[in-house]
Design a protein around this motif. Structure first.
Motif, short mmCIF file in Angstrom:
data_model
loop_
_atom_site.label_atom_id
_atom_site.label_comp_id
_atom_site.label_asym_id
_atom_site.label_seq_id
_atom_site.Cartn_x
_atom_site.Cartn_y
_atom_site.Cartn_z
N PHE A 45 0.82 -1.21 0.00
CA PHE A 45 0.00 0.00 0.00
C PHE A 45 0.86 1.26 0.00
CE2 PHE A 45 -2.48 -3.42 1.95
CZ PHE A 45 -3.57 -3.42 1.09
N GLN A 46 2.01 1.20 0.66
CA GLN A 46 2.93 2.34 0.63
C GLN A 46 3.41 2.61 -0.80
OE1 GLN A 46 5.98 1.19 3.39
NE2 GLN A 46 4.83 1.82 5.20
N LYS A 47 3.75 1.54 -1.51
CA LYS A 47 4.20 1.69 -2.89
C LYS A 47 3.07 2.19 -3.79
CE LYS A 47 8.40 0.46 -2.17
NZ LYS A 47 9.49 1.48 -2.32
N MET A 48 1.85 1.71 -3.54
CA MET A 48 0.70 2.15 -4.33
C MET A 48 0.46 3.65 -4.18
SD MET A 48 -2.11 -0.87 -3.76
CE MET A 48 -3.43 0.23 -4.31
N VAL A 49 0.41 4.09 -2.91
CA VAL A 49 0.15 5.52 -2.65
C VAL A 49 1.28 6.38 -3.20
CG1 VAL A 49 -0.15 7.25 -0.85
CG2 VAL A 49 -1.28 5.03 -0.64
N MET A 74 1.13 6.95 -6.95
CA MET A 74 0.10 7.85 -7.48
C MET A 74 0.35 9.31 -7.11
SD MET A 74 -3.47 5.72 -7.14
CE MET A 74 -3.24 5.12 -5.47
N GLN A 75 1.22 9.58 -6.15
CA GLN A 75 1.44 10.95 -5.69
C GLN A 75 2.52 11.64 -6.52
OE1 GLN A 75 2.22 10.39 -1.48
NE2 GLN A 75 0.12 10.87 -0.94
N VAL A 76 2.22 11.81 -7.78
CA VAL A 76 3.14 12.48 -8.70
C VAL A 76 2.38 13.62 -9.39
CG1 VAL A 76 4.63 12.21 -10.72
CG2 VAL A 76 4.40 10.34 -9.09
N PHE A 88 3.95 6.58 -20.21
CA PHE A 88 5.27 6.01 -20.52
C PHE A 88 6.39 6.80 -19.86
CE2 PHE A 88 9.17 5.96 -23.03
CZ PHE A 88 9.48 4.61 -22.95
N THR A 89 6.32 8.12 -19.91
CA THR A 89 7.38 8.92 -19.28
C THR A 89 7.47 8.63 -17.78
OG1 THR A 89 5.90 10.81 -18.93
CG2 THR A 89 7.14 10.77 -20.98
N LEU A 90 6.33 8.36 -17.16
CA LEU A 90 6.33 8.05 -15.74
C LEU A 90 6.82 6.63 -15.47
CD1 LEU A 90 2.93 9.77 -15.00
CD2 LEU A 90 5.17 10.64 -14.41
N ALA A 91 6.58 5.73 -16.43
CA ALA A 91 7.04 4.34 -16.27
C ALA A 91 8.56 4.24 -16.37
CB ALA A 91 6.39 3.45 -17.33
N THR A 92 9.20 5.26 -16.94
CA THR A 92 10.66 5.24 -17.09
C THR A 92 11.39 5.82 -15.88
OG1 THR A 92 10.68 7.42 -18.19
CG2 THR A 92 10.48 5.47 -19.60
N ALA A 93 10.64 6.28 -14.88
CA ALA A 93 11.26 6.90 -13.71
C ALA A 93 12.24 5.93 -13.06
CB ALA A 93 10.18 7.31 -12.70
N VAL A 122 -7.18 4.16 -14.55
CA VAL A 122 -5.77 4.36 -14.91
C VAL A 122 -4.91 4.61 -13.67
CG1 VAL A 122 -4.16 5.87 -16.13
CG2 VAL A 122 -6.26 5.15 -17.25
N LEU A 123 -5.38 5.47 -12.76
CA LEU A 123 -4.59 5.79 -11.58
C LEU A 123 -4.48 4.59 -10.63
CD1 LEU A 123 -5.65 9.46 -10.74
CD2 LEU A 123 -3.54 8.65 -11.79
N LEU A 124 -5.57 3.80 -10.53
CA LEU A 124 -5.49 2.57 -9.74
C LEU A 124 -4.43 1.63 -10.33
CD1 LEU A 124 -6.57 0.63 -7.54
CD2 LEU A 124 -8.25 -0.16 -9.24
N LEU A 125 -4.44 1.53 -11.65
CA LEU A 125 -3.48 0.66 -12.33
C LEU A 125 -2.05 1.17 -12.12
CD1 LEU A 125 -3.31 -1.82 -14.13
CD2 LEU A 125 -3.65 -0.35 -16.10
#
Length: 429
Positions: A43-47, A50-52, A158-163, A282-285
């Motif tokens: 849950f820490q990783k999930m939250v 999404m906080q970007v 995609f840009t966020l997936a490359t972080a 999308v944000l849940l995913l």
């Protein structure tokens, strides 16, 4: 052991028909329990995922696309496209390709594109004597160009997936997608024309003249300007990608309410509801995929995948082909956002190791994901197109090869000729 639990649980849940987001989440929970770690880590990783701040661009782009979809933009774009190529053999098919491309640039979503343009063009083409499978294939494949357009929220994802892997700017990715989008449109036009000639579809009248084309263009111009506004705004530094998404919403409201006056209150509420639903999904995913990505990094999935592939071959050409095949296969089972979020941390480091730019990889992945949208068993755009055309997926698949060929040819050009995706970003940089 934990990696085995992660892979098997995720695969089994998918095969059982559990939605992708829940499959990822439950697989992550199973893995964390097998590792003996606190479940709170998931849950820490999930939250945290999404906080970007940049994620604000996603709901704005989705909302802008829904407003365009329900605001009557499609009809004017169809008239403009038909005035250009409607007189050519199979002209309605080519009009469909141009119309879907232009509307995809406005809406930024293949699914919205096929919903809007398909509801207009597929029944019209059937009425004019075109076979239903041709009408559906033309519409669904042309709508995929929307995934590469500046208004596409998948570029942001995609840009966020490359972080943490590579620094990829939205600016570079938007510019990199423009030439492949043009190539894909040309390939779709060639496929539509080739099949129309082979089947002997008729022409529909004479060319109406450049005056009629200009009048149709002026009618469609306010809606089409959204792409220009986003590009010019970002290139000039007037606003960021997130601010450009908010500008897109403002422009969509301005055009549909005050210029076209085609957005009714019920349609506005429908657009709001659909945008909220899509954004939530999308944000849940994204949040759940952040937890999933944490485990893939923890258990060195990218490194182990790279070692396995390099043990088979050391040729970059073959490695890139293998990555394309794997992305395509995964894209047939996963939604576009899920494929991007799961596969980018795995395959981007491998492709970088063999000399592929992260920007080039991003365009390659988006085209692959778009191809997956039109392939069973998930194939969301294909299912929508078949529902509108009142035809089975099986019948459509029998005549899909020319259109698959067009998409695959563009994919190979982007994969093996870096200039198609890197020239424009390099020029403006």
């Amino acid at each position: 052991m934990e990696l085995t639990v992660l892979g098997i649980s995720f695969t089994v849940l998918l095969l059982l028909g559990v939605p992708v987001a829940f499959s990822i989440g439950l697989a992550s929970v199973a893995t964390i329990m097998a590792a003996g770690l606190p479940v709170a880590v998931v849950f820490q990783k999930m939250v945290g995922g999404m906080q970007v701040f940049s994620f604000l661009a996603i709901p704005f782009f989705v909302f802008a696309g829904e407003l365009m979809l329900h605001g009557g933009i499609a009809d004017r774009i169809v008239r403009f496209a038909n005035s250009l190529v409607g007189h050519v053999r199979g002209g309605l098919g080519m009009s469909n390709v141009l119309g879907c491309t232009l509307f995809g640039g406005v809406a930024g979503s293949p699914l919205a594109d096929v919903s809007a343009m398909g509801s207009v063009m597929i029944p019209l083409m059937k009425k004019q004597g075109y076979h239903a499978d041709y009408a559906v294939n033309v519409t669904t494949h042309a709508s995929l160009v929307g995934a590469l357009m500046p208004t596409s929220h998948n570029l942001i994802i995609f840009t966020l997936a490359t972080a943490g892997i590579a620094a990829v700017s939205v600016f570079d990715l938007i510019l990199a997608a423009l030439i492949p989008a043009v190539l894909l449109t040309i390939a779709n036009l060639a496929a539509a024309y080739g099949v129309a000639v082979k089947r002997g579809y008729p022409t529909h009248g004479a060319f109406p003249g450049w005056g009629a084309v200009l009048a149709a263009f002026i009618g469609a111009l306010p809606g089409l300007l959204i792409v220009v506004i986003i590009l010019v705004g970002i290139l000039s530094g007037v606003f960021t990608a997130t601010e450009s998404a908010a500008t897109a919403v403002f422009w969509a409201l301005l055009i549909t309410v005050f210029v076209y006056r085609s957005l009714s209150w019920p349609h506005f509420l429908k657009a709001c509801a659909k945008a909220c639903k899509t954004t939530g999904v999308v944000l849940l995913l994204i949040g759940i995929s952040s937890a999933f990505g944490y485990f893939m990094a923890l258990y060195e999935v990218p490194q182990k995948t790279g070692e396995l592939m390099t043990s088979i071959t050391s040729s970059p050409w073959v490695i890139f082909l293998m990555v394309n095949i794997l992305l395509f296969l995964l894209g047939t089972f996963l939604d576009m956002a899920a494929t991007i979020l799961i596969c980018t941390p795995i395959f981007l480091p491998i492709c970088q190791q063999f000399g592929m730019s992260p920007v080039q990889f991003g365009i390659m992945m988006l085209i692959n994901c778009a191809l997956g949208l039109n392939t069973p068993p998930v194939g969301s755009t294909q299912f929508v197109g078949c529902a509108i055309g009142e035809i089975s997926v099986g019948e459509v698949m029998r005549s899909i090869l020319p259109f698959y060929g067009a998409l695959t040819a563009t994919l190979m050009l982007v994969t093996y000729v870096p200039a198609f995706s890197l020239w424009l970003p390099g020029l403006f940089r």
